[in-house]
Design a protein around this motif. Structure first.
Motif, PDB file in Angstrom:
ATOM      1  N   ARG A  15       3.050   5.231  -4.602  1.00 49.68           N
ATOM      2  CA  ARG A  15       2.973   4.170  -3.559  1.00 49.68           C
ATOM      3  C   ARG A  15       3.606   5.309  -2.268  1.00 49.68           C
ATOM      4  NH1 ARG A  15       6.133  -1.388  -3.016  1.00 49.68           N
ATOM      5  NH2 ARG A  15       7.609   0.219  -2.236  1.00 49.68           N
ATOM      6  N   GLU A  16       2.818   5.445  -1.401  1.00 52.11           N
ATOM      7  CA  GLU A  16       3.334   6.316  -0.206  1.00 52.11           C
ATOM      8  C   GLU A  16       4.008   5.469   0.617  1.00 52.11           C
ATOM      9  OE1 GLU A  16       2.034  10.071   2.477  1.00 52.11           O
ATOM     10  OE2 GLU A  16       0.743   8.292   2.650  1.00 52.11           O
ATOM     11  N   LEU A  17       5.238   5.585   0.903  1.00 54.36           N
ATOM     12  CA  LEU A  17       6.316   4.608   1.806  1.00 54.36           C
ATOM     13  C   LEU A  17       5.997   5.123   3.366  1.00 54.36           C
ATOM     14  CD1 LEU A  17       9.378   4.498  -0.323  1.00 54.36           C
ATOM     15  CD2 LEU A  17       7.342   2.766  -0.104  1.00 54.36           C
ATOM     16  N   PHE A  18       6.138   6.497   3.534  1.00 55.42           N
ATOM     17  CA  PHE A  18       5.938   7.293   4.860  1.00 55.42           C
ATOM     18  C   PHE A  18       5.417   8.667   4.422  1.00 55.42           C
ATOM     19  CE2 PHE A  18       9.651   4.527   4.953  1.00 55.42           C
ATOM     20  CZ  PHE A  18       9.429   3.796   6.170  1.00 55.42           C
ATOM     21  N   GLY A  20       4.913  12.154   3.217  1.00 57.75           N
ATOM     22  CA  GLY A  20       5.665  12.822   2.655  1.00 57.75           C
ATOM     23  C   GLY A  20       6.646  12.312   1.715  1.00 57.75           C
ATOM     24  N   ILE A  21       6.689  10.917   1.639  1.00 53.22           N
ATOM     25  CA  ILE A  21       7.639  10.120   0.840  1.00 53.22           C
ATOM     26  C   ILE A  21       6.821   9.154   0.111  1.00 53.22           C
ATOM     27  CG2 ILE A  21       9.682   8.691   0.869  1.00 53.22           C
ATOM     28  CD1 ILE A  21      10.481   9.823   3.627  1.00 53.22           C
ATOM     29  N   SER A  22       6.803   9.341  -1.453  1.00 59.05           N
ATOM     30  CA  SER A  22       6.335   8.652  -2.349  1.00 59.05           C
ATOM     31  C   SER A  22       7.117   7.943  -3.375  1.00 59.05           C
ATOM     32  CB  SER A  22       5.077   9.336  -2.932  1.00 59.05           C
ATOM     33  OG  SER A  22       5.699  10.414  -3.677  1.00 59.05           O
ATOM     34  N   LEU A  23       7.025   6.815  -3.817  1.00 61.65           N
ATOM     35  CA  LEU A  23       7.755   5.943  -4.663  1.00 61.65           C
ATOM     36  C   LEU A  23       6.756   5.565  -5.972  1.00 61.65           C
ATOM     37  CD1 LEU A  23      10.639   4.282  -4.933  1.00 61.65           C
ATOM     38  CD2 LEU A  23       9.135   2.368  -4.448  1.00 61.65           C
ATOM     39  N   ARG A  24       7.580   5.899  -7.127  1.00 60.44           N
ATOM     40  CA  ARG A  24       6.909   5.668  -8.357  1.00 60.44           C
ATOM     41  C   ARG A  24       7.775   4.397  -8.906  1.00 60.44           C
ATOM     42  NH1 ARG A  24       3.193   9.017 -11.030  1.00 60.44           N
ATOM     43  NH2 ARG A  24       2.750  10.816  -9.650  1.00 60.44           N
ATOM     44  N   SER A  25       7.383   3.299  -9.303  1.00 67.00           N
ATOM     45  CA  SER A  25       8.360   2.062  -9.914  1.00 67.00           C
ATOM     46  C   SER A  25       8.043   2.265 -11.386  1.00 67.00           C
ATOM     47  CB  SER A  25       7.800   0.680  -9.307  1.00 67.00           C
ATOM     48  OG  SER A  25       7.888   0.600  -7.746  1.00 67.00           O
ATOM     49  N   LEU A  26       9.307   2.235 -11.903  1.00 67.25           N
ATOM     50  CA  LEU A  26       9.617   2.226 -13.245  1.00 67.25           C
ATOM     51  C   LEU A  26       9.750   1.001 -14.002  1.00 67.25           C
ATOM     52  CD1 LEU A  26      11.497   5.799 -13.641  1.00 67.25           C
ATOM     53  CD2 LEU A  26       9.038   5.364 -13.460  1.00 67.25           C
ATOM     54  N   TRP A  27      10.511   0.313 -13.386  1.00 66.63           N
ATOM     55  CA  TRP A  27      10.909  -0.812 -14.570  1.00 66.63           C
ATOM     56  C   TRP A  27      11.664  -1.984 -13.100  1.00 66.63           C
ATOM     57  CZ3 TRP A  27      15.927  -2.948 -14.381  1.00 66.63           C
ATOM     58  CH2 TRP A  27      16.364  -3.872 -15.185  1.00 66.63           C
ATOM     59  N   THR A  28      11.293  -3.263 -13.484  1.00 65.96           N
ATOM     60  CA  THR A  28      11.963  -4.299 -12.791  1.00 65.96           C
ATOM     61  C   THR A  28      12.033  -5.509 -13.736  1.00 65.96           C
ATOM     62  OG1 THR A  28      11.818  -5.624 -11.061  1.00 65.96           O
ATOM     63  CG2 THR A  28       9.621  -5.369 -12.003  1.00 65.96           C
ATOM     64  N   ASN A  29      13.111  -6.359 -13.722  1.00 65.93           N
ATOM     65  CA  ASN A  29      13.255  -7.475 -14.507  1.00 65.93           C
ATOM     66  C   ASN A  29      13.196  -8.698 -13.742  1.00 65.93           C
ATOM     67  OD1 ASN A  29      15.889  -7.775 -13.217  1.00 65.93           O
ATOM     68  ND2 ASN A  29      16.976  -7.750 -15.180  1.00 65.93           N
ATOM     69  N   VAL A  36      11.498   6.319  -9.184  1.00 69.00           N
ATOM     70  CA  VAL A  36      11.605   7.452  -8.644  1.00 69.00           C
ATOM     71  C   VAL A  36      10.985   7.965  -7.486  1.00 69.00           C
ATOM     72  CG1 VAL A  36      10.733   9.927  -9.265  1.00 69.00           C
ATOM     73  CG2 VAL A  36      11.545   8.435 -11.023  1.00 69.00           C
ATOM     74  N   LEU A  37      11.844   8.469  -6.332  1.00 67.83           N
ATOM     75  CA  LEU A  37      11.215   9.025  -5.129  1.00 67.83           C
ATOM     76  C   LEU A  37      11.361  10.032  -4.676  1.00 67.83           C
ATOM     77  CD1 LEU A  37      11.002   6.963  -2.159  1.00 67.83           C
ATOM     78  CD2 LEU A  37      13.024   8.467  -1.822  1.00 67.83           C
ATOM     79  N   ARG A  38      10.149  10.534  -4.528  1.00 65.87           N
ATOM     80  CA  ARG A  38       9.676  12.169  -4.106  1.00 65.87           C
ATOM     81  C   ARG A  38       9.797  12.176  -2.670  1.00 65.87           C
ATOM     82  NH1 ARG A  38      11.052  17.079  -4.625  1.00 65.87           N
ATOM     83  NH2 ARG A  38       9.363  18.471  -3.859  1.00 65.87           N
ATOM     84  N   MET A  39      10.353  13.243  -2.155  1.00 67.16           N
ATOM     85  CA  MET A  39      10.532  13.512  -0.573  1.00 67.16           C
ATOM     86  C   MET A  39      10.022  14.904  -0.495  1.00 67.16           C
ATOM     87  SD  MET A  39      13.922  11.780   0.684  1.00 67.16           S
ATOM     88  CE  MET A  39      13.435  11.658   2.530  1.00 67.16           C
ATOM     89  N   PRO A  88      17.354   8.398   5.142  1.00 62.99           N
ATOM     90  CA  PRO A  88      16.920   9.296   4.067  1.00 62.99           C
ATOM     91  C   PRO A  88      16.043  10.521   4.711  1.00 62.99           C
ATOM     92  CG  PRO A  88      16.604   7.047   3.181  1.00 62.99           C
ATOM     93  CD  PRO A  88      16.909   6.975   4.673  1.00 62.99           C
ATOM     94  N   GLN A  89      16.405  11.887   4.554  1.00 63.94           N
ATOM     95  CA  GLN A  89      15.620  12.851   4.707  1.00 63.94           C
ATOM     96  C   GLN A  89      15.803  13.897   3.735  1.00 63.94           C
ATOM     97  OE1 GLN A  89      17.329  14.354   8.595  1.00 63.94           O
ATOM     98  NE2 GLN A  89      18.093  12.074   8.420  1.00 63.94           N
ATOM     99  N   SER A  90      14.960  15.068   3.823  1.00 64.33           N
ATOM    100  CA  SER A  90      15.187  16.106   2.948  1.00 64.33           C
ATOM    101  C   SER A  90      14.487  17.399   3.636  1.00 64.33           C
ATOM    102  CB  SER A  90      14.707  16.051   1.514  1.00 64.33           C
ATOM    103  OG  SER A  90      14.673  17.207   0.865  1.00 64.33           O
ATOM    104  N   GLU A  91      15.245  18.321   4.110  1.00 64.43           N
ATOM    105  CA  GLU A  91      14.491  19.538   4.696  1.00 64.43           C
ATOM    106  C   GLU A  91      14.047  20.444   3.536  1.00 64.43           C
ATOM    107  OE1 GLU A  91      16.694  23.693   6.415  1.00 64.43           O
ATOM    108  OE2 GLU A  91      17.362  21.892   7.237  1.00 64.43           O
ATOM    109  N   LYS A  92      14.493  20.624   2.397  1.00 63.85           N
ATOM    110  CA  LYS A  92      13.949  21.163   1.163  1.00 63.85           C
ATOM    111  C   LYS A  92      13.063  20.645   0.337  1.00 63.85           C
ATOM    112  CE  LYS A  92      17.648  24.464   1.710  1.00 63.85           C
ATOM    113  NZ  LYS A  92      18.775  25.230   0.884  1.00 63.85           N
ATOM    114  N   GLY A  93      13.078  19.126   0.283  1.00 66.51           N
ATOM    115  CA  GLY A  93      12.405  18.351  -0.725  1.00 66.51           C
ATOM    116  C   GLY A  93      13.246  18.027  -1.533  1.00 66.51           C
TER     117      GLY A  93
END
Length: 103
Positions: A15-18, A20-29, A36-39, A88-93
């Protein structure tokens, strides 16, 4: 036999949040959750990320994460208490493992 639940990051929907920023949901109760968030390099959260209703636990898997104040290299653990905030931000990823114990 244990009643383990497991997930593969590669199988989790993206799921793209913004840009260059994507989220993968692994688990919820239903309350707690793990993601896991990728920037991508140069990406930045739009607005301020407020931790409500509970805390956010962050582990930097790879790259360098910045909370708007300082850099956190791979291997860093961050506890952000309920009510705290950052940009949250990341210059290098980076790749982050996120855990929300209270939602």
């Amino acid at each position: 036999m244990q009643n383990y639940e497991w997930a593969s990051v590669d199988d989790a929907p993206v799921r793209e949040l913004f840009p260059g920023i994507s989220l993968r949901s692994l688990w919820t109760n239903g309350v707690a959750s793990a993601h896991v968030l990728r920037m991508d390099p140069g990406s930045c959260w739009e607005g301020i990320d407020v931790h409500d209703p509970g805390p956010e636990e962050v582990y930097v898997v790879d790259g360098v994460f910045n909370d708007g104040i300082r850099d956190y290299p791979a291997g860093s653990f961050i506890h952000a208490p309920a009510g705290s905030s950052h940009v949250p931000q990341s210059e290098k990823g980076c790749t982050l493992f996120l855990f929300y114990p209270e939602g």
